[in-house]
Motif scaffolding. Structure first.
Motif, short mmCIF file in Angstrom:
data_model
loop_
_atom_site.label_atom_id
_atom_site.label_comp_id
_atom_site.label_asym_id
_atom_site.label_seq_id
_atom_site.Cartn_x
_atom_site.Cartn_y
_atom_site.Cartn_z
N LEU A 1 -6.68 10.08 -6.58
CA LEU A 1 -6.89 9.07 -7.61
C LEU A 1 -6.73 7.66 -7.05
CD1 LEU A 1 -7.32 8.55 -10.68
CD2 LEU A 1 -4.82 8.62 -10.93
N HIS A 2 -5.82 7.51 -6.08
CA HIS A 2 -5.54 6.19 -5.51
C HIS A 2 -5.61 6.27 -3.98
CE1 HIS A 2 -4.33 4.25 -9.26
NE2 HIS A 2 -3.65 5.34 -9.56
N PRO A 3 -6.81 6.38 -3.41
CA PRO A 3 -6.92 6.46 -1.94
C PRO A 3 -6.46 5.19 -1.24
CG PRO A 3 -9.08 6.19 -2.97
CD PRO A 3 -8.11 6.44 -4.08
N GLU A 4 -6.32 4.11 -1.98
CA GLU A 4 -5.88 2.85 -1.38
C GLU A 4 -4.37 2.81 -1.13
OE1 GLU A 4 -5.84 2.01 -5.88
OE2 GLU A 4 -6.73 3.40 -4.44
N TYR A 5 -3.63 3.81 -1.68
CA TYR A 5 -2.18 3.83 -1.54
C TYR A 5 -1.72 5.06 -0.77
CZ TYR A 5 -2.46 0.46 -5.39
OH TYR A 5 -2.77 -0.62 -6.18
N GLU A 6 -0.53 4.95 -0.16
CA GLU A 6 0.13 6.08 0.48
C GLU A 6 1.38 6.42 -0.31
OE1 GLU A 6 0.98 5.65 4.60
OE2 GLU A 6 -1.07 5.05 5.13
N ALA A 7 1.63 7.72 -0.49
CA ALA A 7 2.85 8.19 -1.16
C ALA A 7 3.73 8.88 -0.13
CB ALA A 7 2.50 9.14 -2.29
N TRP A 8 4.93 8.33 0.07
CA TRP A 8 5.89 8.91 1.01
C TRP A 8 7.00 9.57 0.20
CZ3 TRP A 8 6.72 4.28 4.95
CH2 TRP A 8 5.49 4.00 5.56
N LEU A 9 7.28 10.85 0.49
CA LEU A 9 8.22 11.63 -0.31
C LEU A 9 9.44 12.02 0.51
CD1 LEU A 9 9.02 13.19 -2.87
CD2 LEU A 9 7.57 15.08 -2.08
N ARG B 1 1.48 18.35 -6.36
CA ARG B 1 0.65 17.46 -7.18
C ARG B 1 0.29 16.15 -6.48
NH1 ARG B 1 3.76 20.41 -10.77
NH2 ARG B 1 2.87 20.77 -12.85
N LEU B 2 1.00 15.81 -5.40
CA LEU B 2 0.82 14.50 -4.79
C LEU B 2 -0.60 14.27 -4.28
CD1 LEU B 2 3.97 13.41 -2.76
CD2 LEU B 2 2.94 12.33 -4.77
N GLU B 3 -1.30 15.34 -3.90
CA GLU B 3 -2.66 15.15 -3.41
C GLU B 3 -3.55 14.59 -4.52
OE1 GLU B 3 -5.13 14.66 -0.41
OE2 GLU B 3 -3.07 15.41 -0.25
N ALA B 4 -3.23 14.95 -5.77
CA ALA B 4 -4.00 14.41 -6.89
C ALA B 4 -3.79 12.90 -7.00
CB ALA B 4 -3.59 15.10 -8.19
N PHE B 5 -2.56 12.44 -6.74
CA PHE B 5 -2.30 10.99 -6.75
C PHE B 5 -3.08 10.31 -5.63
CE2 PHE B 5 0.13 7.39 -5.00
CZ PHE B 5 0.13 6.55 -6.10
N ARG B 6 -3.09 10.93 -4.45
CA ARG B 6 -3.80 10.33 -3.31
C ARG B 6 -5.31 10.30 -3.57
NH1 ARG B 6 0.21 13.91 -0.38
NH2 ARG B 6 1.85 12.49 0.31
N TYR C 1 0.79 -1.24 0.00
CA TYR C 1 0.00 0.00 0.00
C TYR C 1 0.83 1.29 0.00
CZ TYR C 1 0.95 0.35 5.04
OH TYR C 1 1.57 0.46 6.25
N VAL C 2 2.17 1.21 0.04
CA VAL C 2 3.02 2.40 0.12
C VAL C 2 3.93 2.46 -1.09
CG1 VAL C 2 4.88 3.55 1.37
CG2 VAL C 2 2.97 2.56 2.64
N VAL C 3 4.08 3.66 -1.67
CA VAL C 3 5.14 3.94 -2.63
C VAL C 3 6.02 5.02 -2.03
CG1 VAL C 3 3.63 5.54 -3.91
CG2 VAL C 3 5.74 4.72 -4.96
N SER C 4 7.31 4.74 -1.92
CA SER C 4 8.27 5.65 -1.31
C SER C 4 9.13 6.26 -2.41
CB SER C 4 9.14 4.90 -0.30
OG SER C 4 9.99 5.79 0.38
N ILE C 5 9.14 7.60 -2.49
CA ILE C 5 9.77 8.32 -3.60
C ILE C 5 10.87 9.22 -3.08
CG2 ILE C 5 9.33 9.83 -5.58
CD1 ILE C 5 6.21 9.01 -4.13
N SER C 6 11.98 9.26 -3.78
CA SER C 6 13.05 10.22 -3.51
C SER C 6 13.17 11.16 -4.70
CB SER C 6 14.38 9.50 -3.27
OG SER C 6 15.44 10.44 -3.12
N ALA C 7 13.37 12.47 -4.42
CA ALA C 7 13.48 13.46 -5.50
C ALA C 7 14.37 14.60 -5.04
CB ALA C 7 12.10 13.99 -5.88
N PRO C 8 15.00 15.32 -5.97
CA PRO C 8 15.79 16.49 -5.59
C PRO C 8 14.91 17.50 -4.84
CG PRO C 8 16.19 15.91 -7.87
CD PRO C 8 15.04 15.07 -7.42
#
Length: 293
Positions: free
Chosen positions: A103-111, A96-101, A78-85
């Motif tokens: 679209l996919h409320p079943e997943y968590e995005a960790w930045l 923009r991440l709120e749009a991903f959340r 249920y988690v996608v962990s992202i690294s970015a500059p």
């Protein structure tokens, strides 16, 4: 083999040198041949150990990947962990991440905002955004955004110090300088930008310096000068009307933004969903060209 010293290997692994020596002796007894030779203070692999190393390294990598999957099986569902500059994370991805959340409320995005290169064999990061030339060994890399630069300023700054119709019009304006570690060899400074447009008698080009592109953009939004802005970093502020390009003049850069992950890795559903979403977002594009202000 990399460190050429059992003591250094022990320090890196957090064990004693005698433990390393004992393990090596056990393997040599099992193989029936010596695997290392002493050369003064250093140890070097024998020919047979050197020949076996690529296969052993691949095997250890696969073992690490298998244990990672076992250890992280629940979270990876249920988690996608992202690294970015940092600048890209702050100015492009995070808004923009709120749009991903949604679209996919079943997943968590960790930045994670970080300039350090991720070691996927030990990190819990699933996928990275890298700014660079591409071609990363051992990784799958897909370009999501190209990059270019253009001078921008806030509407309030333009009203006070404009009009700006030509490059020479901003020579007397306060220039904001990006001196950050995220800059790349293809990204010109203000001196290079003016020089490429035929200005060879430049003043000192004074102005404040910042070590992060996002800080430069924030200062321009606050009406404190003209920024030579990266398109991806400035586009949300331009789309919202907080910044305006001064000219219809974009300088393309050779560096770009890439999605990267280990080649051959099985991607769980949250990561696949994130990849599809960020590609769609990148294709939309919000940057608006200026016509001269």
């Amino acid at each position: 083999m990399r460190l050429k010293s059992f003591a250094r290997a022990a320090d890196e692994l957090g064990v004693t040198a005698s433990a390393i020596t004992q393990h090596i002796r056990t393997v040599e007894d099992w193989v029936g041949k010596p695997l290392f030779l002493r050369r003064g203070r250093y140890v070097v692999p024998t020919d047979i150990a050197d020949a076996a190393m690529p296969s052993l390294r691949e095997g250890f990598d696969r073992l690490l990947e298998g244990t990672r999957l076992l250890r992280e099986a629940d979270r990876k569902s249920y988690v996608v962990s992202i690294s970015a500059p940092p600048s890209f994370a702050a100015k492009w991805l995070r808004p923009r991440l709120e749009a991903f959340r949604t679209l996919h409320p079943e997943y968590e995005a960790w930045l994670s905002a970080d300039l350090k290169l991720v070691d996927f064999s030990t990190s819990e990061i699933d996928i990275c955004v890298r700014y660079g030339p591409g071609g990363y060994p051992g990784l799958t890399a897909e370009q999501i955004l190209s990059e270019s630069i253009t001078p921008v300023a806030s509407p309030a700054f333009i009203a006070r110090h404009g009009p700006f119709h030509r490059p020479q019009d901003i020579l007397q304006a306060r220039l904001l300088h990006d001196m950050g570690a995220e800059n790349d060899p293809s990204s010109p400074s203000w001196w290079m930008w003016f020089d490429s447009r035929g200005f060879d008698d430049l003043r000192a080009l004074d102005g404040p310096r910042y070590n992060d592109p996002a800080l430069v953009i924030d200062e321009a939004v606050a009406g404190r000068g003209v920024a030579l802005a990266k398109r991806a970093i400035a586009e949300s502020d331009i789309a919202a009307g907080r910044l305006q390009p001064l000219f219809n003049d974009q300088t393309p850069l050779s560096f770009a933004y890439w999605l990267v992950w280990p080649r051959g890795r099985t991607l769980p559903a949250p990561v696949k969903a994130f990849i599809a979403w960020i590609k769609s977002e990148a294709q939309r594009g919000l940057f608006v060209d200026g016509e001269g202000i």
